[in-house]
Write a protein that holds these residues in place. Sequence first.
Motif, PDB file in Angstrom:
ATOM      1  N   UNK A 283      15.872  -2.951  -1.199  1.00  0.00           N
ATOM      2  CA  UNK A 283      15.343  -4.527  -1.299  1.00  0.00           C
ATOM      3  C   UNK A 283      16.799  -5.121  -2.177  1.00  0.00           C
ATOM      4  N   UNK A 284      17.490  -3.099  -2.991  1.00  0.00           N
ATOM      5  CA  UNK A 284      18.182  -3.909  -4.071  1.00  0.00           C
ATOM      6  C   UNK A 284      19.256  -4.871  -3.855  1.00  0.00           C
ATOM      7  N   UNK A 285      20.232  -3.943  -2.785  1.00  0.00           N
ATOM      8  CA  UNK A 285      21.446  -5.348  -2.133  1.00  0.00           C
ATOM      9  C   UNK A 285      21.435  -6.500  -2.451  1.00  0.00           C
TER      10      UNK A 285
ATOM     11  N   UNK B  95       0.412  -1.063   0.264  1.00  0.00           N
ATOM     12  CA  UNK B  95      -0.326   0.681  -0.240  1.00  0.00           C
ATOM     13  C   UNK B  95       0.946   0.921   0.056  1.00  0.00           C
ATOM     14  N   UNK B  96       0.232   2.712  -0.837  1.00  0.00           N
ATOM     15  CA  UNK B  96       1.307   3.019  -1.102  1.00  0.00           C
ATOM     16  C   UNK B  96       0.085   5.126  -0.961  1.00  0.00           C
TER      17      UNK B  96
ATOM     18  N   UNK C  91      16.810  -2.292   7.465  1.00  0.00           N
ATOM     19  CA  UNK C  91      16.539  -2.165   6.022  1.00  0.00           C
ATOM     20  C   UNK C  91      14.780  -1.792   6.146  1.00  0.00           C
ATOM     21  N   UNK C  92      14.856  -1.008   5.041  1.00  0.00           N
ATOM     22  CA  UNK C  92      12.615  -0.695   5.300  1.00  0.00           C
ATOM     23  C   UNK C  92      12.394  -1.447   4.263  1.00  0.00           C
ATOM     24  N   UNK C  93      11.305  -1.792   4.451  1.00  0.00           N
ATOM     25  CA  UNK C  93      10.441  -2.503   3.076  1.00  0.00           C
ATOM     26  C   UNK C  93       9.800  -0.965   2.837  1.00  0.00           C
TER      27      UNK C  93
ATOM     28  N   UNK D 203       5.291  -5.333   1.683  1.00  0.00           N
ATOM     29  CA  UNK D 203       5.361  -6.431   2.787  1.00  0.00           C
ATOM     30  C   UNK D 203       6.291  -7.638   2.160  1.00  0.00           C
ATOM     31  N   UNK D 204       6.306  -8.335   0.690  1.00  0.00           N
ATOM     32  CA  UNK D 204       7.147  -8.959  -0.141  1.00  0.00           C
ATOM     33  C   UNK D 204       8.587  -8.562   0.525  1.00  0.00           C
TER      34      UNK D 204
END
Length: 314
Positions: free
Chosen positions: A259-261, A189-190, A227-229, A215-216
């Motif tokens: 998520x990228x690293x 959600x955003x 690290x933040x989702x 959430x994934x």
Amino acid sequence: FHCYPKLGFAFNYGRVSNKGTLLGFLTYLEPHHNYLAKWEVVPKLGIGLVYASIPCTNLKKPDADDPNAPDWEERYKDTPFRQGLHLDLLFALAVNINLNERWQLSPNIGFNYMPPLTEKEDHQKMWDMHFKMVTAGLILGYTPNPCLMHYPDSMMLNNKMNRIDIAPFASLKKFEPKDGSEGEYYHIWGVSAQWSIKVCNLHALTVGSEVFYDGATDELLKDQPGRSPWKMGILVGHEFRWGKIMFGQQVGGYVMNHHMPISEDFYAYARLGLDYRITDFFFIGTSLKTRVLADKDKFAVVTDFVDVRIGYSF
């Protein structure tokens, strides 16, 4: 949409690196605002089927640098790498130029996405079976009996020159663990903000930003403290305005994505959006967000999630 759509059929034949064939057909739709205009930029959306027959010997091993990799070419030298039906999804942009009342010239560029309808053989899972092709072409058309009647635009909404859209959105995304176990769906959600600047007739340029909770990604990062989702991106693009229907295409880049690293995600991504204006101020819509995966010098575009949204325009 009160924009005089053209419905057509196309039959296609292709050769893959001079080995293997693609044979198929599709039906397509081209919405035109004014088919008598000297020129128009129009999208072309199509869906169909394609039959692929590609030999295994035309492909390299999954990992040529791995000495322990099985000899796939020898094992499957007599087995077709891909033989079966694929779905054919087409998105293209064309410039339709009326040379005179009967002749038309249409340069175009398109993208075909062809996922397999079935995956039966284990060795086929070693490669990405979702074919993706970018094509460019030039079409010469002839109309034997042209209609020269101009239709009124009384049904078209009076689109504002400039517009600001604010829209919260939500979706579901499946997280697939690396251990091969069955994954679960998690919420996304955003909110997004977009500035739409009308440039001519039914076309507008867009600049926007979005921030959303994934959430994934939160599940992926549960063992990664700090690290933040949350993800944030900036996008630019183009928008077709067809009365109550808005069709946008955008490309963007991540400002924040933890998520990228630990994944193959590339910093760029793309969106396709379709909105319906309930009133001059409220709209509902849906959007497809893609992911760009990068592995050394290779790139792949995959679906990330499809969201639904409701928004307000200023």
